[in-house]
Write a protein that holds these residues in place. Sequence first.
Motif, short mmCIF file in Angstrom:
data_model
loop_
_atom_site.label_atom_id
_atom_site.label_comp_id
_atom_site.label_asym_id
_atom_site.label_seq_id
_atom_site.Cartn_x
_atom_site.Cartn_y
_atom_site.Cartn_z
N ARG A 94 47.11 49.05 53.54
CA ARG A 94 45.79 49.54 53.13
C ARG A 94 44.93 48.37 52.64
NH1 ARG A 94 45.03 53.61 48.17
NH2 ARG A 94 46.14 51.93 47.18
N LEU A 95 45.54 47.50 51.80
CA LEU A 95 44.76 46.37 51.28
C LEU A 95 44.34 45.45 52.41
CD1 LEU A 95 46.97 45.68 48.16
CD2 LEU A 95 44.59 46.39 48.12
N PHE A 96 45.23 45.27 53.42
CA PHE A 96 44.90 44.42 54.55
C PHE A 96 43.69 44.98 55.29
CE2 PHE A 96 45.23 43.19 58.99
CZ PHE A 96 45.37 41.82 58.90
N SER A 97 43.70 46.33 55.55
CA SER A 97 42.58 46.89 56.31
C SER A 97 41.30 46.88 55.49
CB SER A 97 42.91 48.30 56.80
OG SER A 97 43.37 49.07 55.74
N GLN A 98 41.42 46.89 54.15
CA GLN A 98 40.22 46.82 53.32
C GLN A 98 39.64 45.41 53.30
OE1 GLN A 98 41.70 48.32 49.60
NE2 GLN A 98 40.46 50.16 49.73
N VAL A 136 50.65 31.45 49.77
CA VAL A 136 50.12 32.08 48.56
C VAL A 136 48.92 31.30 48.03
CG1 VAL A 136 50.65 32.77 46.19
CG2 VAL A 136 52.37 33.05 47.98
N LYS A 137 48.99 29.96 48.09
CA LYS A 137 47.89 29.14 47.60
C LYS A 137 46.62 29.39 48.41
CE LYS A 137 50.65 25.30 45.76
NZ LYS A 137 50.16 25.21 44.39
N ILE A 138 46.76 29.58 49.73
CA ILE A 138 45.58 29.83 50.57
C ILE A 138 44.93 31.14 50.14
CG2 ILE A 138 44.84 30.42 52.90
CD1 ILE A 138 47.00 28.49 53.91
N LEU A 139 45.75 32.17 49.86
CA LEU A 139 45.15 33.44 49.44
C LEU A 139 44.45 33.32 48.09
CD1 LEU A 139 46.39 35.12 51.77
CD2 LEU A 139 46.57 36.92 50.07
N LEU A 140 45.03 32.51 47.20
CA LEU A 140 44.46 32.43 45.85
C LEU A 140 43.15 31.66 45.82
CD1 LEU A 140 47.68 31.81 43.74
CD2 LEU A 140 46.19 33.81 43.66
N ALA A 141 43.04 30.57 46.61
CA ALA A 141 41.87 29.70 46.49
C ALA A 141 41.06 29.62 47.77
CB ALA A 141 42.28 28.31 46.05
N GLY A 142 41.52 30.22 48.87
CA GLY A 142 40.80 30.13 50.12
C GLY A 142 41.13 28.84 50.85
N TRP A 161 40.91 34.85 47.24
CA TRP A 161 41.22 36.25 46.91
C TRP A 161 41.91 36.34 45.55
CZ3 TRP A 161 38.95 39.84 49.71
CH2 TRP A 161 38.49 39.47 50.98
N SER A 162 41.56 35.37 44.66
CA SER A 162 42.27 35.35 43.37
C SER A 162 41.94 36.56 42.52
CB SER A 162 41.91 34.08 42.61
OG SER A 162 40.51 34.01 42.45
N GLN A 163 40.88 37.31 42.90
CA GLN A 163 40.56 38.51 42.11
C GLN A 163 41.61 39.60 42.32
OE1 GLN A 163 39.00 37.49 44.79
NE2 GLN A 163 38.27 39.14 46.09
N LEU A 164 42.39 39.54 43.41
CA LEU A 164 43.45 40.53 43.60
C LEU A 164 44.60 40.25 42.64
CD1 LEU A 164 43.58 40.71 47.49
CD2 LEU A 164 42.45 42.27 45.93
#
Lengths: 240, 486
Positions: A94-98, A136-142, A161-164
């Motif tokens: 669900r989070l992926f599709s959002q 994980v680092k890519i998701l946190l800081a782009g 995506w660090s707000q997740l």
Amino acid sequence: MTSHTPSNEPPNGESPAPNAPVLREGPEPSEKRAPVPFWLIILSAVIIFWAGIHLALNSGGFQANVYNPSLVSWSGGGSGGPAVAPDPKVIGKRLFSQNCAVCHQGSGMGVAGQFPPLVASEWVVGGAWVGDNHLVKILLAGMQGPVQVKGNTYNNAMPPWSQLKDDQIAAILTYIRSEWGNAAVPITADYVKTVRAASGDRKDPWTQKELKAIPAETIPAGGAAPAAPAAPAPAAPPAA
Amino acid sequence: MSNDQSSQPDTLNSAERATIDSSVAAPVILFFGTAIFWLLFGSVFELISAIKLVWPCFLDGCALLTYGRTSVVSVNALAFGWATPAAIGIGLWLTARLCRVELARYKSLLAAGIIWNIGTFVGVAGIFVGDNTSISHLNFPGYATHILLLAFILIAVWAIVTFNHRKSGPLYVSQWFLVAGFFSFPWLYATASQLLVWNPIQASAQPAIAAWFAGGFFNLWLAPMGLAAAFYLIPKAVGRQINSNHLSLVAFWSLLLFGAWSGTSRLIGGPLPAWMVSVGVAASVMMIIPALAVALNLHFTLDGHYAAMSWSPALRFTITGVSMLVFTWVFTAINSLPAVSSVTNFSDITRALNLLGYYGFFSMTAFGAIYYIVPRLTGKEWPSSCLISWHFWLATTGVLLAVSVLILGGLIQGFALHDIGVTFRSSMDFIFPFRFVAALAALLIVCANLAFALVFAGLHWSLRRPGTAPALIAVREENSQEPVAV
């Protein structure tokens, strides 16, 4: 006496003349004494029996601190504790599709020349020098700048995506690592927490060069602490 | 409650009926007239809310007309401006007729009617200025509920005193329902207002009381009053006896026993002890028993004599209303089963069932009763059978259309909400076309209510010469054996 009595005046001795609707009325209603149909009695008994059984099985022993009847037996035994947590893969989908499917597509194939694919990507399932900590680092800081994925070069920017929350990031990563034929070990929320702490409060997007300078960590299949250095590459190493 | 029919002759002749009717005419007409105003007001705001659900930018420039106020205003104006005064008006006339006594002090009832409408006005204004309490069906701020309760106590005291001075013999089934209703409403309303509005208790206990009140308001107040009207009008209009007083007893006691408990089934999954929800589920399912008892009793009474339904507005509206009550109770029972409600809870099915109960049953039955009662009070016939026919078909089409699309759409929405892999946004996209049709249906209902208001105003302003034939909405055969039934 006048012929017309206003209808909203209380009667004082003289009754008003009955009007046409009153004159055509039938007698006041009354009741016959027909018996109740037998099948209705039987059906009512069945319904009441069912309701009693339902109440007995789902009342949690009428205890004030039991909120989930399915965890408590009819006599009141059992814990009544919290419900089982849902499968992180389902939440991840669900989070992926959002959040992610806009660029990487629901199929995980990305868009040729613009957004890199996730299917069988060394960045997702691990490569020669790419580890789970990089993912994980890519998701946190782009990430931004040129990047090689499965032999093709992409030059675009991925937002942070660090707000997740940690468990949400873990759910998304677990999903993309186990969907579309990918088969890497799940990423736990604890591991995301560790990497987030290690990254400090970095806000700038990573580049491929910066990431390559960080030694790779890989979560072993058992799901215990991550091991360094990287395991043998399942995919072709990116030409940095 | 011994019912020996041989000892219960029809002691009421036309002159006595006319005397009783003229003694209750003023307050009953006051209650009906103001109720019809609030009916139009509430249904217009219901339409506005329905449009906002499909087109959120509709009327978005004005704080008074935000969705949080329009939807709440429509629910409360319909519940306390329309349904309750209509039930009171019907209840007053039926009480006087069935107890066979004239009303002694009609001025105190006029005062009660005026106070009640002041209370409703203050409550609606309070919601508009932002004093909404956020508790469903109890949204009026505290300063309005005091006024409403005071007015109702005046009315209930009158009803109970009249009941005690009755000259009638054994009690008729409608009288049981009337007494139950007149006792239940102040009990429910005072308890819920005290615990939720005036001195709110701790928050974790509030949803259970709110659900108890919402269930009781329908099952113990509107349902008994509507059934009292149906059990009086239907046998009287077709000139037949009610089939079985045993079935009436079953319906009455099962309704009173289970009706008060059924409200909490909608709290499934909520932060409440499990037994509260399970009691609600058991009671909701057992409501199938009064549903079947009412349906069978009235069907056996009417069997072979349904013909008068085609031309008599009173019969047509009342029978349609009672059949929708049966469906309301059966659907509510199905919807309360945990396997079903875990999916349908929070979906538009709740809206559909509310509409079916409040409009499909109560409003339709009240329309039928008003079509029967008002000509007797005023001595005038309804001015336009054509408008009455439009009223019936617009109302029936509107409510059935809205209920069916909201149930269908609610199922899709419920499964989408239940599926953890589907986003909330997607569930909104799925329900959109159904809500669009529901907004159209709300427009039909507004038109129906407008037609009703026009007929009522036309009668008041004597648009038809006295002494003309009664308004029949279909041709009655010359040699029909059935009574005129209007």
